[in-house]
Motif scaffolding. Structure first.
Motif, short mmCIF file in Angstrom:
data_model
loop_
_atom_site.label_atom_id
_atom_site.label_comp_id
_atom_site.label_asym_id
_atom_site.label_seq_id
_atom_site.Cartn_x
_atom_site.Cartn_y
_atom_site.Cartn_z
N SER A 291 4.67 23.30 -38.60
CA SER A 291 5.94 24.02 -38.64
C SER A 291 5.86 25.11 -39.69
O SER A 291 5.06 25.02 -40.63
CB SER A 291 7.07 23.05 -38.97
N SER B 254 6.18 26.84 -42.88
CA SER B 254 6.42 26.22 -44.18
C SER B 254 6.40 27.26 -45.29
O SER B 254 5.83 28.35 -45.12
CB SER B 254 5.35 25.15 -44.45
N TRP B 255 7.00 26.89 -46.39
CA TRP B 255 7.04 27.75 -47.56
C TRP B 255 5.62 28.02 -48.06
O TRP B 255 5.26 29.14 -48.41
CB TRP B 255 7.90 27.06 -48.62
#
Lengths: 311, 272
Positions: B129, B131-132
């Motif tokens: 996914s 993500s930071w």
């Protein structure tokens, strides 16, 4: 408006090349509103001096000013419109995009850029190609778009390096007209050219540069006087007089087919024509064998070569 | 400021319009696709492998762009003489240098963002996914490219396009080795295995001018380890905020100094 004060420029040498002195102390002034033809053979230093005038090159010594200011100052260059010798422009831009970029770099507002772009493209017969990328432009069209970018910000001083290069006769006529208009509006023009006949039609004075030295700076009238302003008068035979009889009367001439050509100065032309007609000869044509500037240039080049040879 | 913006936008659109950028994006997309396929052959490690390869491809293709276009930013304009029409206008020379750099920086930002988007899309079917940390790693790639672009700008100011490309490549390569070089210079490298003569030589080096020279060289190199966050991301570790801030500051200061030097060189240069 433009002042060159004892400007010298030497390109430094390197491992495989010798230092080259391109300018050897040139001094001259172009007055406001004047059109000066800047002429000289290849390698005379015309483009080098123009590059110094634009702040692209720094002189080795001496200085160039425009309106009293150095061209290295951005505000000085705001007053200059420049057409380079070869129109190397951004090929991937369209004509309108290129002029927009030039306008922005000259600090013009968007509305003013759009207005000037329309005017100039229309005047230079490029309206239909306004959205065409420059890579698809012919040499003549590039030359015209180059002129458009030089005129875009309505500069006080136009510096044009070979503006007629690559143009067809109609294009050349158009450029001559635009230069004439600039002159009428009081603009100063420094105009470098190899096509001396064109330069003669628009210039007030000519600066002749040979071998990095200014050899002459004079009005065209003065240059004509210096170069003698010789004309070629061609006389033809008639039932009343043969070519041989003409040749006996004017033995300093030469045969051109069935005719006889004489080199005469402008002052004695009328007298010789009268004499020829009274003897029954036919006046075939009167020619200016070389443009005066060209004649002057060739003479100065020869003098320079002889001087170099004697030294 | 208008001139600076005009040059930056011009440089940005110039690169965007060049076919090379499309080729790079296309190749990068293909590489990422290959990474996805390769990921399917590995059990349980798909996300890590694709992330690793994706970030590597992002850097590689970014470098390719900088080396092909950035290393000729100034020399190309000078050789083609297009720069004359710009510099004959009322702009300062630093406008041209800084504007060209900003244009290249915008393209790099766009390229990294586009490839990050491709990577995220590639990761989605595998359960990965957005993500930071992935964004932080991409930011690190962008910062590294910024530094390389600054080196390329300076190199293109000093030499021909080919030499500038080679010089940039050399500096980038050395920049990747810089951390190891520093450890070696500090004597951190294991010298126990050396013969007495070699130890003597190493000791002479530690005190000699070569050491000083190498130390100076070290500070000239872009130390990419400061902005390399890929290891943390690949191992699903958080990147400390301070490391991110310091890395960003380092890259911006380093790039700024390089651009400043390039400007100083270009100001004194004859353009004919």
């Amino acid at each position: 408006m433009v002042t060159f004060e004892d400007v010298k420029k030497t390109y430094p040498g390197g491992l495989e090349r010798r230092a080259v002195r391109a300018l050897n102390g040139i001094t001259f002034t172009v007055e406001p509103g004047e059109v000066v033809a800047y002429v000289g053979p290849n390698g005379a230093g015309k483009t080098t001096s123009i590059n110094i005038l634009l702040g692209l090159l720094r002189p080795s010594s001496g200085r160039v000013t425009v309106g009293g200011h150095l061209p290295t100052e951005a505000s000085t260059r705001a007053r200059i419109g420049y057409l380079p010798e070869r129109p190397y422009f951004y090929e991937q831009l369209s004509a309108v995009e290129f002029l927009r970029l030039c306008g922005k770099l000259s600090g013009l507002e968007a509305r003013r850029i759009a207005q000037r772009t329309d005017e100039l493209l229309d005047r230079l017969a490029l309206s239909e190609a306004r959205h065409r990328r420059l890579r698809h432009f012919s040499r003549g069209m590039l030359q015209r778009i180059g002129l458009a970018q030089a005129l875009l910000h309505d500069p006080d001083l136009l510096v044009l390096d070979e503006p007629m290069s690559g143009l067809d006769p109609i294009g050349r006529q158009l450029v001559r007209e635009m230069l004439g208009e600039a002159k009428t509006r009081g603009k100063t023009v420094l105009y470098s050219s190899h096509i001396l006949a064109d330069a003669e039609l628009v210039a007030d004075r000519a600066a002749v540069l040979v071998g990095g030295e200014l050899k002459a700076l004079a009005s065209l009238g003065e240059l004509r006087a210096v170069s003698g302003d010789r004309l070629e008068l061609v006389l033809g035979p008639t039932p009343r007089v043969t070519r041989e009889e003409i040749a006996q009367r004017w033995p300093e001439g030469r045969a051109v087919g069935n005719d006889w050509a004489l080199s005469v100065d402008e002052g004695s032309l009328q007298l010789i024509i009268t004499q020829a007609i009274s003897r029954g000869a036919r006046i075939v044509q009167v020619l200016r064998p070389q443009a005066p500037l060209e004649e002057t240039l060739i003479r100065l080049m020869r003098q320079s070569t002889e001087k170099g040879g004697n030294a | 400021m208008n001139a600076l913006r005009a040059i930056a936008v011009h440089c940005f659109t110039d690169i965007l319009r060049s076919r090379i950028l499309y080729s790079i994006v296309a190749y990068a997309a293909v590489v990422m696709l290959v990474a996805v396929l390769a990921g399917e052959w590995t059990l349980g490690e798909e996300v890590r492998l694709v992330t690793d390869l994706g970030l590597g491809a992002m850097l590689l293709f970014g470098l390719l762009l900088v080396l092909t276009r950035g290393a000729e930013t100034i020399s190309r304009e000078v050789e083609r003489k297009t720069v004359r029409v710009m510099l004959a206008r009322p702009i300062e020379r630093w406008h041209f240098v800084v504007g060209s750099y900003l244009g290249m920086a915008m393209v790099l930002l766009l390229l990294v963002a586009a490839l990050l988007a491709v990577l995220v899309v590639a990761l989605l079917p595998m359960g990965g996914s957005p993500s930071w940390t992935l964004a932080v790693a991409s930011w690190g790639v962008f910062l590294e490219l910024l530094m390389v672009a600054a080196v390329a700008l300076l190199a293109s100011n000093l030499s021909s396009p080919v030499l500038a490309t080679l010089l940039t490549l050399l500096v980038v390569f050395a920049g990747h080795l810089a951390t190891g070089l520093r450890a070696w210079m500090d004597g951190g490298a294991d010298i126990e295995h050396l013969s007495p003569a070699e130890r003597e030589l190493a000791a002479a080096y530690q005190a000699g001018p070569l050491n000083v020279g190498l130390r100076l060289g070290y500070y000239v190199l872009p130390i990419v380890a400061h902005v390399n966050f890929k290891t943390e991301v690949a191992n699903a570790l958080p990147v400390p905020v301070m490391r991110l801030i310091l890395g960003t500051a380092y890259a911006l200061v380093y790039s700024g100094i390089m651009v400043l030097v390039a400007t100083a060189v270009f100001r004194r240069r004859d353009v004919s």
